[in-house]
Design an enzyme around this catalytic site. Structure first.
Site, PDB file in Angstrom:
ATOM      1  N   TYR A   1       0.853  -1.181   0.000  1.00 34.21           N
ATOM      2  CA  TYR A   1       0.000   0.000   0.000  1.00 34.21           C
ATOM      3  C   TYR A   1       0.893   1.237   0.000  1.00 34.21           C
ATOM      4  CZ  TYR A   1      -3.044   3.741   1.427  1.00 34.21           C
ATOM      5  OH  TYR A   1      -3.725   4.935   1.448  1.00 34.21           O
TER       6      TYR A   1
ATOM      7  N   GLU B   1      -2.983   7.788  -4.218  1.00 30.87           N
ATOM      8  CA  GLU B   1      -2.985   6.484  -3.557  1.00 30.87           C
ATOM      9  C   GLU B   1      -2.757   5.377  -4.581  1.00 30.87           C
ATOM     10  OE1 GLU B   1      -5.830   4.821  -0.172  1.00 30.87           O
ATOM     11  OE2 GLU B   1      -6.649   4.442  -2.148  1.00 30.87           O
TER      12      GLU B   1
END
Ligand code: ADP
Ligand code: MG
Length: 398
Positions: free
Chosen positions: A109, A197
């Site tokens: 992530y 992101e």
């Protein structure tokens, strides 16, 4: 403003972030054609909506051949995708991204956000990315890496290497990881993003680092500096009430209640919503009509608020500083004469020339409920809404 995954990927790849081969399609046939053009053996068909959580909601499908691609697309196009981020009404699927499926070794992530406490860009990373990231941040918050960037020097290579090291990236891939981090950081800075992101950023079995998903949000107030980004706006993904407001220069957020609010100033708008709640009501919207509460703007605001058919009362709360209450009152009267409004209207004015303003409202002969304090305005709105509803109910029963 949000953009689609395929758009964010294109933007980020211009800054050196590596992405798999992919192409956009507007129909199942085009999707199959795109896959054929691209070549390869397996493809991922991905619904383009402004929301994450698509994988778990049926918006991401692995396909082995053109037939499967067409079938997957037929099940998606025109449908609303409901994910844990869209709300129950979902978001319409009108574009599909076909991407080469890549062999994943591990999922990471990676996020860049604006940290308000330190007033810096913060890099957030986790060695365990993918679709379960929410669980990880909830159950094992300590495993999340956080690193703020000193704006005077920007993201330095040593800082990026440190993040790569903490993520357990093997030495042969450190350079590629540093390039990815630097690319995201530059894109964030140069394009006035508020969020970047990549979830997941993957290490492939053939030793590459690729962004398999990408999400970018931009600061609306800076879009004028980036016409190439504002062009990416997709109104089909926005709340229609909010895009209509944005087109009219009003700052509006739709909510689920039934008391419409017309207020000047964001802080006052927040306070008005709080006070309505305190008085036992539910606001239908946040609406800041800005400093110059001209009759035209007030009329536009009324039209916008009344276009939401949940609205059963409207509270106008204007504080006139540079403005003048008598002028705002003229505006309200003019707006009420122009826009047909069949729900109770409550007006509270404060500030410069308030007495003259109140007189104008009284003299207009319009059924305006007046209030002096904010609490009084909220209470009167709630009681007017309640009694109006009971009369309506009586009318229906009679
Ligand atoms: P969302 O976050 O909306 O669920 P993603 O783009 O992250 O959508 O896709 C969900 C999952 O699908 C990813 O975590 C990844 O495991 C897999 N995936 C996505 N794109 C690819 C790809 N090109 N190749 C292989 N797997 C992929
Ligand atoms: Mg994702």
């Amino acid at each position: 403003m949000d953009i689609h995954e395929y758009q964010a990927k294109e933007v980020l790849s211009n800054f050196g972030v590596e992405i798999p081969a992919g192409a956009l399609a507007y129909s199942p046939e085009q999707a199959a054609y795109r896959a054929r053009e691209m070549g390869g053996e397996k493809w991922i068909v991905k619904a383009q909506v402004h929301a994450g959580g698509r994988g778990k909601a049926g918006g991401v499908t692995l396909c082995d051949n053109e037939h499967e691609i067409q079938e997957a697309c037929e099940g998606m196009f025109g449908r609303k995708l409901v994910t844990h981020q869209t709300g129950p009404e979902g978001k319409g699927i009108y574009r599909i991204y076909v991407e080469a499926a890549v062999p994943i070794e591990r999922e990471i992530y990676l996020g860049f956000v604006l940290d308000r406490t330190s007033q810096r860009i913060m890099i957030v990373a986790s060695a365990e990315g993918g679709m379960e990231i929410e669980d990880i941040s909830e159950n094992r918050p300590d495993s999340i890496i956080r690193s703020t960037v000193e704006p005077a020097v920007g993201l330095r290579d040593f800082q990026a290497r440190e993040i790569a090291f903490k993520l357990g990236i093997e030495p042969s891939l450190t350079q590629s990881m540093v390039r990815t981090l630097q690319g995201c950081y530059r894109a964030f800075r140069e394009l006035d993003a508020t969020m970047v992101e990549i979830n997941p950023l993957v290490v492939t079995t053939d030793n590459r680092i690729l962004a398999l998903d990408a999400k970018m949000t931009f600061d609306d107030n800076a879009l004028f500096r980036h016409p190439q980004i504002s062009e990416l706006r997709d109104k089909s993904q926005e709340d229609p009430r909010e895009s209509r407001a944005a087109d009219r220069g009003l700052s509006y957020v739709g909510l689920d209640g039934n008391i419409g609010c017309i207020v000047n100033g964001a802080g006052l708008a927040m306070a008005t919503m709080d006070t309505i709640k305190l008085a036992g009501g539910e606001p239908a919207n946040f609406l800041d009509i800005g400093g110059g509460a001209t009759p035209e703007r007030v009329a536009k605001a009324f039209r916008l608020v009344m276009s939401d058919n949940k609205v059963e009362a409207v509270l106008v709360n204007i504080f006139a500083g540079i403005n003048r209450c008598d002028w705002v009152a003229e505006g309200v009267v003019q707006a009420l004469q122009e826009v047909k409004i069949d729900v109770p209207v409550i007006v509270r004015l404060a500030g410069t020339n308030v007495e003259e303003g109140m007189k104008i409202l009284a003299k207009s002969g319009l059924p305006i409920i007046r209030a002096t304090t904010l609490m009084e305005a909220a209470e009167r709105s709630v009681s007017a809404w309640k009694s109006d509803n009971t009369t309506n109910l009586k009318a229906v029963k009679a």
